[in-house]
Motif scaffolding. Structure first.
Motif, PDB file in Angstrom:
ATOM      1  N   THR A 140       0.825  -1.210   0.000  1.00 35.19           N
ATOM      2  CA  THR A 140       0.000   0.000   0.000  1.00 35.19           C
ATOM      3  C   THR A 140       0.859   1.261   0.000  1.00 35.19           C
ATOM      4  O   THR A 140       0.499   2.268  -0.613  1.00 35.19           O
ATOM      5  CB  THR A 140      -0.957   0.018   1.202  1.00 35.19           C
ATOM      6  OG1 THR A 140      -0.208  -0.098   2.406  1.00 35.19           O
ATOM      7  CG2 THR A 140      -1.965  -1.114   1.114  1.00 35.19           C
ATOM      8  N   ASP A 141       2.013   1.237   0.682  1.00 30.11           N
ATOM      9  CA  ASP A 141       2.902   2.405   0.683  1.00 30.11           C
ATOM     10  C   ASP A 141       3.515   2.617  -0.698  1.00 30.11           C
ATOM     11  O   ASP A 141       3.599   3.756  -1.186  1.00 30.11           O
ATOM     12  CB  ASP A 141       4.015   2.228   1.718  1.00 30.11           C
ATOM     13  CG  ASP A 141       3.506   2.380   3.145  1.00 30.11           C
ATOM     14  OD1 ASP A 141       2.442   2.998   3.337  1.00 30.11           O
ATOM     15  OD2 ASP A 141       4.165   1.869   4.070  1.00 30.11           O
ATOM     16  N   SER A 156       0.737   3.917  -2.967  1.00 23.00           N
ATOM     17  CA  SER A 156       0.405   5.309  -2.652  1.00 23.00           C
ATOM     18  C   SER A 156       1.418   6.274  -3.245  1.00 23.00           C
ATOM     19  O   SER A 156       1.058   7.317  -3.803  1.00 23.00           O
ATOM     20  CB  SER A 156       0.324   5.494  -1.127  1.00 23.00           C
ATOM     21  OG  SER A 156      -0.017   6.813  -0.800  1.00 23.00           O
ATOM     22  N   LYS A 205      -3.608   7.595   1.555  1.00 20.91           N
ATOM     23  CA  LYS A 205      -3.573   6.315   2.287  1.00 20.91           C
ATOM     24  C   LYS A 205      -4.968   5.894   2.759  1.00 20.91           C
ATOM     25  O   LYS A 205      -5.244   4.705   2.907  1.00 20.91           O
ATOM     26  CB  LYS A 205      -2.628   6.438   3.478  1.00 20.91           C
ATOM     27  CG  LYS A 205      -2.210   5.113   4.102  1.00 20.91           C
ATOM     28  CD  LYS A 205      -1.322   4.295   3.188  1.00 20.91           C
ATOM     29  CE  LYS A 205      -0.985   2.930   3.782  1.00 20.91           C
ATOM     30  NZ  LYS A 205       0.047   2.962   4.811  1.00 20.91           N
ATOM     31  N   SER A 232      -8.026  -0.316   7.479  1.00 21.86           N
ATOM     32  CA  SER A 232      -7.840   0.908   6.700  1.00 21.86           C
ATOM     33  C   SER A 232      -7.798   2.100   7.649  1.00 21.86           C
ATOM     34  O   SER A 232      -8.474   2.103   8.687  1.00 21.86           O
ATOM     35  CB  SER A 232      -8.977   1.106   5.689  1.00 21.86           C
ATOM     36  OG  SER A 232      -8.849   2.350   5.009  1.00 21.86           O
ATOM     37  N   GLU A 233      -6.995   3.114   7.295  1.00 24.52           N
ATOM     38  CA  GLU A 233      -7.006   4.351   8.074  1.00 24.52           C
ATOM     39  C   GLU A 233      -8.390   4.982   8.051  1.00 24.52           C
ATOM     40  O   GLU A 233      -8.796   5.641   9.005  1.00 24.52           O
ATOM     41  CB  GLU A 233      -5.969   5.335   7.518  1.00 24.52           C
ATOM     42  CG  GLU A 233      -4.536   4.957   7.811  1.00 24.52           C
ATOM     43  CD  GLU A 233      -3.561   6.004   7.315  1.00 24.52           C
ATOM     44  OE1 GLU A 233      -4.023   7.022   6.731  1.00 24.52           O
ATOM     45  OE2 GLU A 233      -2.345   5.830   7.506  1.00 24.52           O
ATOM     46  N   ASP A 288      -1.152  -0.416   8.800  1.00 29.20           N
ATOM     47  CA  ASP A 288       0.295  -0.670   8.802  1.00 29.20           C
ATOM     48  C   ASP A 288       0.634  -1.864   9.690  1.00 29.20           C
ATOM     49  O   ASP A 288       1.438  -2.731   9.312  1.00 29.20           O
ATOM     50  CB  ASP A 288       1.056   0.568   9.276  1.00 29.20           C
ATOM     51  CG  ASP A 288       1.104   1.664   8.225  1.00 29.20           C
ATOM     52  OD1 ASP A 288       0.769   1.380   7.054  1.00 29.20           O
ATOM     53  OD2 ASP A 288       1.468   2.801   8.580  1.00 29.20           O
TER      54      ASP A 288
END
Length: 328
Positions: A117-118, A121, A128, A155-156, A182
């Motif tokens: 994901t990082d 992004s 994010k 998820s954030e 994370d």
């Protein structure tokens, strides 16, 4: 609603099966043209989880990734982390704008030492909060058999996690949602490394007693590392973390454990990779986490043992003796 699933392996096929339980349109991108032809004609994946019957009215396979992405609200990544960069190399960032991206990848992009994901992004300039990650414990082979399974979406943006958790929930899959994306991703990377170590020591002849000690030590190791790299409040003993570790360390379906077992029995890395015929994410993750930990300095004897055996050609017996002294 339309969902695009990227990947043609067993986990992608399992996710397709789960999503097919809902009344949604599924676009499925596969690299293998022959597999696409087979799926269109016979309604099952010829190479992975071939017993799973696919619903042609709900699923449309694609070879053109750009076409598969058009119009979808959700994109699910289900390809090995080592191949993510190559698979998405020619994709225009605009095709991902406004979409929710869910990673089913339990590995790191090797050339960047980044979580999927990082990396995603950074490459495609996506917030994010538009990302989610799928955490286990859940083997694709048991999904094929419709064994009761549990998945956690992180998820954030808690609404993103909740919405996708609802999409995956079905008669044989129970879902939950949390914010710790994370922590979930790093724990998933680490549990593959632990499974490799379990396989290596089992292949050498270590028994259940030692594996139990190693897995309990591994949970402490994962907690130390995840809390250092991503400080947050988390329930590390929940199924998204501990459950995923246990199923990967012990299950007959764990490709990382199987790969490690071959190494412990004397196979070379190359020979084990050829015989496994599937990607063991942990092999690449070992190097990435080792590089990251050079800067963090977390005590990680199981990581060091696995890295030494796989990348430094250390003697199995000497590495094992050192590991034994470091576990508690």
């Amino acid at each position: 609603m339309s969902v695009t699933v990227i990947g043609g392996g067993s986990w992608a096929t399992a996710l397709i099966k789960i999503l097919s339980e809902k009344n949604i349109k599924i676009k499925w991108w596969l690299r293998n043209i022959e597999a696409i032809k087979h799926i269109k004609k016979h309604h099952h994946n010829p190479e992975y989880l071939s017993s799973v019957e696919l619903h042609p009215s709900k699923i449309k396979p694609y070879h053109n990734l750009k076409e598969a992405l058009k119009g979808s609200e959700w994109v699910v990544l289900a390809i090995p982390a080592a191949f993510v960069e190559a698979a998405l190399a020619d994709v225009n960032p605009e095709l991902f704008q406004g979409k929710k991206i869910i990673s089913g990848v339990k590995g790191m992009v090797p050339s960047h030492n980044l979580l999927v994901t990082d990396w995603f992004s950074e490459k495609f300039n996506i917030p994010k909060g538009n990302f989610g990650a799928i955490a286990g414990p859940c083997h694709a082979e048991e999904i094929a058999l419709e064994k009761q399974s549990y998945l956690t979406i992180a998820s954030e943006n808690i609404d993103t996690a909740k919405d996708f958790a609802e999409l995956l929930a079905c008669r044989f899959v129970k879902t939950a949602f949390i914010k710790d994306i994370d922590g979930v991703e790093y724990a998933a990377v680490m549990k593959n490394i632990v499974a490799l170590a379990c396989g290596i020591t089992h292949g050498m002849g270590a028994g259940d007693n030692f594996q139990a000690v190693m897995v309990s030590n591994a949970m402490l190791e994962i907690e130390r590392f995840v809390n250092k790299i991503s400080p947050a409040e988390r329930e590390i003993n929940s199924s998204a973390y501990l459950g995923d570790l246990l199923v990967t360390a012990y299950s007959q379906f764990s490709r990382n454990r199987t790969f490690g077992n071959m190494i412990g029995r004397g196979y070379s890395v190359k020979t084990a990779q050829i015989e496994l015929k599937m990607i063991a994410e942990g092999y690449y993750a070992v190097k990435s986490i080792h590089e990251i930990n050079k800067h963090l300095g977390v005590k990680m004897p199981i990581l060091d043992f696995t890295y030494g055996v796989l990348y430094k050609n250390q003697s199995l017996l000497k590495a094992f003796e050192k590991l034994k002294e470091q576990l508690i």
